[in-house]
Write a protein that holds these residues in place. Sequence first.
Motif, PDB file in Angstrom:
ATOM      1  N   LEU A  91       0.802  -1.218   0.000  1.00  0.00           N
ATOM      2  CA  LEU A  91       0.000   0.000   0.000  1.00  0.00           C
ATOM      3  C   LEU A  91       0.835   1.267   0.000  1.00  0.00           C
ATOM      4  O   LEU A  91       0.358   2.320  -0.440  1.00  0.00           O
ATOM      5  CB  LEU A  91      -0.940  -0.003   1.207  1.00  0.00           C
ATOM      6  N   HIS A 128      -3.542   4.264  -2.307  1.00  0.00           N
ATOM      7  CA  HIS A 128      -4.458   3.328  -1.658  1.00  0.00           C
ATOM      8  C   HIS A 128      -5.902   3.824  -1.632  1.00  0.00           C
ATOM      9  O   HIS A 128      -6.831   3.029  -1.494  1.00  0.00           O
ATOM     10  CB  HIS A 128      -3.995   3.034  -0.228  1.00  0.00           C
ATOM     11  N   ASP A 137      -1.240  -6.630   2.990  1.00  0.00           N
ATOM     12  CA  ASP A 137       0.010  -5.940   2.684  1.00  0.00           C
ATOM     13  C   ASP A 137       1.179  -6.809   3.140  1.00  0.00           C
ATOM     14  O   ASP A 137       1.269  -7.190   4.305  1.00  0.00           O
ATOM     15  CB  ASP A 137       0.050  -4.582   3.391  1.00  0.00           C
TER      16      ASP A 137
END
Length: 358
Positions: free
Chosen positions: A53, A58, A71
């Motif tokens: 991210l 994002h 992530d």
Amino acid sequence: MRAATFFDGEGWRDGIIDLVDGRMLLREESPARDLPRLDGVIVGGFTDHHVHLQLVDHTLLHGSTLGRVVDLGANPVVVAALSTAMHTVERAAATPGGAKHAPESSVHGAFSTPQRERREVSDRFSTSHAVTVEFAGAFLTPVGGYPSDRDWAPAGSFREIAATAAADSAVAEMADAGASCIKVASNATAGPVFDDDLFRAIVTAATARGLAVIAHAEGTGEAQRVARLGAARLAHAPFTERLDDAEIAAQAASVAWISTLSIHDGDTLATAADNVRRFHASGGAVLYGTDMGNGPTPVGLNPDELAALRDAGITDTALLRALAPQDPRDAASTLLRLPGTDADPTLARPLTSADLKA
């Protein structure tokens, strides 16, 4: 109120969609015969099991069909804050257009940063939704190991581990930050890798915290080695070499693979796809993941990854399982509408109250 067919993560069931206090809610219930039926089918928001991210915009995820992301390599403080913030809708109308970066086909290449990206905005969706963010926190890597020498790696996104005490400390740090897994770099093509004892020590520390180890395995024999040492998932379907059938069977019995096929091309893609095809046929668990942030990856569902999975024999319900949609019966889930049970997932769109009136 409408009768609806929905996907519960394994198969198709009947339920009822209703509008309650302004929210679309689904409950599992046999509908009355005279209740109008919603055209198409309902699934929860899809999951991308491998994203970064800090390397993308994002906010675009709020308008995509992804309801959950994992992530696998970031500054734990930063990604923990993002996880909290993304549980609420940040924008009134976000879109999932492909955030474009400099081309990159290698899994260990230079990632692009949001400052260099050129955003392509799509007007396909006009709704925004919260996104569940799970994360590993920082890469754990040997001193001088991947990705410690990469320009794309954000500050604080890796921890160099030299001994068991440091491994225990790093695992505790990630767990305390809220990590749901631990990411270990085992990239023999880009530097040193952990010896067996230290890798096992990381697995032991992670297990004590209830966390699975996800390994970036690259280099001859690394996929087999990390599986033998206790990794629960591979961050990338093996692409360095073709695994033989016995190795495929052993992998299928012990680990799950995150696909990330579309970051490759040429012979590397052919190798990875062949491994995935035989792994899936052997009953192995393949999870949709894109390595979002590595090269020109969309910030949202990636059609190229879906096409590569279909080419590898993962289609229809198996493809939906790989996408691990949220349970649509959960009030916090994003609800998506597909044209049919065998529809291309890229045709999904958020369910709206207007769908109940059609």
